[in-house]
Design an enzyme around this catalytic site. Structure first.
Site, PDB file in Angstrom:
ATOM      1  N   ALA A  32      39.777  41.178  46.630  1.00  0.00           N
ATOM      2  CA  ALA A  32      40.286  42.018  45.671  1.00  0.00           C
ATOM      3  C   ALA A  32      41.786  41.666  45.327  1.00  0.00           C
ATOM      4  O   ALA A  32      42.332  42.346  44.566  1.00  0.00           O
ATOM      5  CB  ALA A  32      40.412  43.327  46.529  1.00  0.00           C
ATOM      6  N   CYS A  33      42.160  40.405  45.838  1.00  0.00           N
ATOM      7  CA  CYS A  33      43.582  39.990  45.492  1.00  0.00           C
ATOM      8  C   CYS A  33      43.555  38.959  44.349  1.00  0.00           C
ATOM      9  O   CYS A  33      42.944  38.028  44.568  1.00  0.00           O
ATOM     10  CB  CYS A  33      44.377  39.472  46.692  1.00  0.00           C
ATOM     11  SG  CYS A  33      45.952  38.691  46.502  1.00  0.00           S
ATOM     12  N   GLY A  34      44.546  39.168  43.267  1.00  0.00           N
ATOM     13  CA  GLY A  34      44.385  38.224  42.156  1.00  0.00           C
ATOM     14  C   GLY A  34      44.933  36.908  42.540  1.00  0.00           C
ATOM     15  O   GLY A  34      44.435  35.833  42.200  1.00  0.00           O
ATOM     16  N   ARG A  48      42.143  35.178  44.490  1.00  0.00           N
ATOM     17  CA  ARG A  48      41.266  34.650  43.563  1.00  0.00           C
ATOM     18  C   ARG A  48      41.621  33.508  42.782  1.00  0.00           C
ATOM     19  O   ARG A  48      40.929  32.543  42.472  1.00  0.00           O
ATOM     20  CB  ARG A  48      40.715  35.730  42.507  1.00  0.00           C
ATOM     21  CG  ARG A  48      40.121  37.027  43.338  1.00  0.00           C
ATOM     22  CD  ARG A  48      39.336  37.679  42.266  1.00  0.00           C
ATOM     23  NE  ARG A  48      40.356  38.307  41.309  1.00  0.00           N
ATOM     24  CZ  ARG A  48      41.040  39.450  41.425  1.00  0.00           C
ATOM     25  NH1 ARG A  48      40.740  40.302  42.611  1.00  0.00           N
ATOM     26  NH2 ARG A  48      41.814  40.067  40.547  1.00  0.00           N
TER      27      ARG A  48
END
Length: 151
Positions: free
Chosen positions: A11-13, A16
């Site tokens: 969920a964390c850019g 990612r």
């Protein structure tokens, strides 16, 4: 097992982007979704030692129960803070990457480039469009007038 491990939150850019940079070097890392499979207390202690960080430095404040638990209060010992992390793994800063060249908290995601054994294999831009790697696999550095390849 891959020689590279990423403690990842999908969920964390930043997490990612870091994972994508690892993959851009031609490696498929071992992905540990630490919210589903948190590191043990002993694993955390080893990671902290290898990171050269204190437990307090590893604590994430944004989007966590940090404030509600009053974790900024100096009354909490490292062992107590580790207890809180065990109960709330979302308190762990992310992503943490382990490679044969070292361990880093990869915030920003480009920090992973310092510990990847293999070079980037092509152009890479972050999810927000910021260019990080050019078409020749070289790191792009930001300047006043735009982006220039790093020499």
């Amino acid at each position: 097992m891959s020689p590279i491990t990423i403690y990842h939150n999908p969920a964390c850019g930043t997490s990612r982007n870091t994972l994508a940079l690892i993959r851009n070097s031609g490696v498929e890392p071992q992905v540990v979704e630490y919210l589903k499979t948190p590191p043990s207390r002993d694993e955390l202690k080893v990671l902290l030692l290898r990171l050269g960080m204190t437990v307090r430095e590893l604590l994430r404040q944004k989007g966590t129960p940090y404030e509600a638990l009053d974790l900024g209060n100096p009354k909490w010992s490292d062992e107590q803070l580790l207890d809180f992390i065990g109960q709330h793994p979302v308190l762990i800063q992310r992503p943490i990457v382990v490679t044969p060249l070292g361990v880093r908290l990869c915030r920003p995601s480009e920090l992973v480039l310092d510990i990847l054994p293999d070079a980037q294999r092509g152009a890479f831009s972050k999810e927000d469009g910021e260019a990080v790697i050019d078409a020749e696999g070289r790191r792009v550095i930001a300047s006043q007038s735009g982006s220039l390849p790093q020499r």
